[in-house]
Design a protein around this motif. Structure first.
Motif, PDB file in Angstrom:
ATOM      1  N   TRP A 175     -26.782 -59.725  88.265  1.00 49.97           N
ATOM      2  CA  TRP A 175     -25.686 -60.595  88.074  1.00 49.97           C
ATOM      3  C   TRP A 175     -25.915 -61.307  89.601  1.00 49.97           C
ATOM      4  CZ3 TRP A 175     -23.089 -63.098  84.708  1.00 49.97           C
ATOM      5  CH2 TRP A 175     -21.987 -63.542  84.908  1.00 49.97           C
ATOM      6  N   HIS A 176     -25.206 -62.457  89.510  1.00 49.33           N
ATOM      7  CA  HIS A 176     -25.063 -63.228  90.916  1.00 49.33           C
ATOM      8  C   HIS A 176     -24.448 -62.835  91.872  1.00 49.33           C
ATOM      9  CE1 HIS A 176     -20.871 -65.134  90.621  1.00 49.33           C
ATOM     10  NE2 HIS A 176     -20.965 -64.656  89.405  1.00 49.33           N
ATOM     11  N   THR A 177     -23.377 -61.822  91.522  1.00 45.53           N
ATOM     12  CA  THR A 177     -22.657 -61.303  92.856  1.00 45.53           C
ATOM     13  C   THR A 177     -23.622 -59.878  93.468  1.00 45.53           C
ATOM     14  OG1 THR A 177     -21.384 -59.568  91.162  1.00 45.53           O
ATOM     15  CG2 THR A 177     -20.671 -61.926  91.977  1.00 45.53           C
ATOM     16  N   LYS A 191     -30.917 -59.672  94.472  1.00 40.93           N
ATOM     17  CA  LYS A 191     -31.544 -60.892  93.765  1.00 40.93           C
ATOM     18  C   LYS A 191     -32.936 -61.409  93.796  1.00 40.93           C
ATOM     19  CE  LYS A 191     -27.328 -62.684  96.163  1.00 40.93           C
ATOM     20  NZ  LYS A 191     -26.643 -62.446  94.957  1.00 40.93           N
ATOM     21  N   GLU A 251     -20.368 -58.873  83.811  1.00 47.34           N
ATOM     22  CA  GLU A 251     -19.352 -59.440  84.489  1.00 47.34           C
ATOM     23  C   GLU A 251     -18.136 -58.667  85.120  1.00 47.34           C
ATOM     24  OE1 GLU A 251     -18.497 -63.090  82.067  1.00 47.34           O
ATOM     25  OE2 GLU A 251     -18.851 -61.776  80.472  1.00 47.34           O
ATOM     26  N   ARG A 295     -26.348 -67.574  76.732  1.00 49.32           N
ATOM     27  CA  ARG A 295     -25.982 -67.849  77.825  1.00 49.32           C
ATOM     28  C   ARG A 295     -26.493 -68.821  78.626  1.00 49.32           C
ATOM     29  NH1 ARG A 295     -23.264 -64.776  75.546  1.00 49.32           N
ATOM     30  NH2 ARG A 295     -21.978 -63.000  76.230  1.00 49.32           N
ATOM     31  N   ASP A 298     -24.816 -71.416  80.024  1.00 47.63           N
ATOM     32  CA  ASP A 298     -24.143 -71.789  81.142  1.00 47.63           C
ATOM     33  C   ASP A 298     -24.468 -70.795  82.417  1.00 47.63           C
ATOM     34  OD1 ASP A 298     -23.198 -69.863  79.480  1.00 47.63           O
ATOM     35  OD2 ASP A 298     -21.194 -69.783  80.324  1.00 47.63           O
ATOM     36  N   TRP A 299     -24.729 -69.423  82.043  1.00 48.34           N
ATOM     37  CA  TRP A 299     -25.217 -68.688  83.154  1.00 48.34           C
ATOM     38  C   TRP A 299     -26.488 -68.926  83.919  1.00 48.34           C
ATOM     39  CZ3 TRP A 299     -24.498 -62.706  81.322  1.00 48.34           C
ATOM     40  CH2 TRP A 299     -23.031 -62.740  81.068  1.00 48.34           C
ATOM     41  N   ASP A 333     -25.256 -72.585  85.751  1.00 50.55           N
ATOM     42  CA  ASP A 333     -24.456 -72.197  86.831  1.00 50.55           C
ATOM     43  C   ASP A 333     -24.904 -71.212  87.902  1.00 50.55           C
ATOM     44  OD1 ASP A 333     -22.736 -73.882  85.720  1.00 50.55           O
ATOM     45  OD2 ASP A 333     -21.495 -72.588  84.583  1.00 50.55           O
ATOM     46  N   LYS A 334     -26.334 -70.584  87.747  1.00 45.44           N
ATOM     47  CA  LYS A 334     -26.827 -69.620  88.583  1.00 45.44           C
ATOM     48  C   LYS A 334     -25.962 -68.340  88.775  1.00 45.44           C
ATOM     49  CE  LYS A 334     -29.216 -73.233  91.179  1.00 45.44           C
ATOM     50  NZ  LYS A 334     -30.324 -73.373  90.396  1.00 45.44           N
ATOM     51  N   LYS A 335     -25.558 -67.823  87.420  1.00 45.89           N
ATOM     52  CA  LYS A 335     -24.783 -66.662  87.406  1.00 45.89           C
ATOM     53  C   LYS A 335     -25.640 -65.423  87.365  1.00 45.89           C
ATOM     54  CE  LYS A 335     -20.028 -68.328  86.409  1.00 45.89           C
ATOM     55  NZ  LYS A 335     -18.834 -68.235  85.341  1.00 45.89           N
ATOM     56  N   MET A 336     -26.722 -65.897  87.172  1.00 44.79           N
ATOM     57  CA  MET A 336     -27.790 -64.384  87.000  1.00 44.79           C
ATOM     58  C   MET A 336     -28.813 -64.861  87.811  1.00 44.79           C
ATOM     59  SD  MET A 336     -28.884 -64.526  83.245  1.00 44.79           S
ATOM     60  CE  MET A 336     -30.314 -65.499  82.692  1.00 44.79           C
TER      61      MET A 336
END
Length: 356
Positions: free
Chosen positions: A147-149, A153, A205, A224, A226-227, A230-233
């Motif tokens: 996950w992006h958080t 990475k 999430e 997904r 959108d993920w 939006d670079k959420k992963m």
């Protein structure tokens, strides 16, 4: 009888005329009629999906189900039914040993079950070579994601920082992280027991886990998009025999090996990506019905309406035939023993950790 003594072109024409006459009705035509009568009398085919609704396997299963029935003689409907548990082994075992052996049950389960059998996994209590493979709509690389958080990475980050990855069971979702831990020096903590990919996505999430041990790249793009946009992963590794065209900078699993034995073991682990989203039926289905099911699957893969729907759903189509799948499964199970032993010893660590 004199007519059979004709020779040359004239004789060939006479014989051809006989072959076309009612006395020479082909066996294939009779088989087609028998298959049509059978499926018309049954109306439905159960499509057993080994994972929960909304994930990649489920998406491909339901798309194929909408079109394939019309390509089967007698036009039965394919009825999707989700049967979850044990990383889809429950569904696989049901198709192998419980479902009617007449062509009225089709399954779709995790691509790694044949590899698990090859490695001597006691949880696979049947021979996957006995399943009759119908086809796979998508041969595609799998990926390990965070996950992006997450502080992880890249693979280099994963070698320094421990994070949790969600997994559905003893399948690719736990196997990839374990192989990376042992052979590439990462520090993933594998969390088993999620019923399906959607539940792992929700856990990411919510911060319950930092990532997902396995999903196909095509499924991410379908479920997904959108993920990705939006670079959420973060896609930190891909599993396949060559890099995906749109993931040129993400390392293959085999790129991360530090010796040749491990590289070959990683290659064996990567081979099931060609199995993809495998559709199969039970052992013992009559050959004429097997042929009809395979032909229907192949025809479905070429239907303009099917391909249009796949595009709308962001589902890539790169099919593999049932005959090819049958050979791939056999090749995996018959891999060299030293390679299987090395990979098996690494994957056994998952069960050992679970039993603690």
């Amino acid at each position: 009888m004199r007519i059979l003594k004709s020779s040359g072109i004239a004789g060939a024409i006479v014989i051809a005329g006989l072959a076309a006459s009612p006395l020479f009705i082909s066996g294939s035509a009779r088989a087609q009629d028998a298959v049509e009568q059978f499926y018309r009398s049954k109306n439905n085919i159960d499509l057993i999906i080994g994972f929960t609704v909304g994930g990649g396997y489920d998406a491909y299963a339901r798309l194929v189900a909408r079109y394939m029935g019309d390509q089967i003689p007698g036009k039965p409907k394919l009825i999707p039914k989700n049967m979850t548990g044990a990383g889809s082994r429950i569904a696989a075992a049901y198709i192998h040993g419980v479902a009617p052996k007449d062509g009225t049950a089709i399954g779709i389960v995790d691509q790694s079950i044949s590899l698990e059998q090859a490695l001597g996994d006691s949880g696979v209590k049947f021979d996957t070579r006995q399943l009759i493979y119908i086809g796979n709509p998508i041969a595609d690389n799998n990926v390990v994601t965070t996950w992006h958080t997450s502080p992880v990475k890249t693979i280099d980050d994963a070698r320094k920082i421990e994070v949790a990855l969600g997994a559905t069971g003893f399948n690719t979702s736990s196997q990839y992280p374990q192989v990376l831990n042992t052979m590439a020096g990462t520090k993933f903590k594998i969390i088993l027991g999620y019923p399906g990919g959607n539940e792992i996505n929700l856990a990411m999430e919510n911060g319950e886990v930092a990532g997902r041990g396995s999903n196909s790249w095509a499924s991410w793009k379908a479920t997904r998009p959108d993920w990705i946009r939006d670079k959420k992963m973060n896609v930190i590794a891909q599993i396949g025999l060559k890099r995906a065209a749109d993931l040129p900078d993400v390392p293959l699993l085999t790129d991360l090996a530090t010796n040749e034995v491990d590289r070959e073991a990683m290659r064996l682990l990567s081979a099931p990506t060609a199995i993809g989203r495998p559709f199969f039926t039970t052992p013992g289905v009559p050959p004429d019905r097997v042929k009809a099911l395979r032909s229907a699957f192949d025809a479905t893969m070429k239907l303009p309406a099917f391909l249009d729907d796949a595009k709308k759903l962001n589902l890539d189509i790169n099919p593999v035939s049932g005959e090819e799948l049958q050979k791939i499964v056999a090749d995996i199970i018959d891999a060299p023993q030293p390679v299987k032993e090395r990979l098996g010893s690494v994957l056994a660590l998952i069960e050992r950790e679970k039993s603690k």
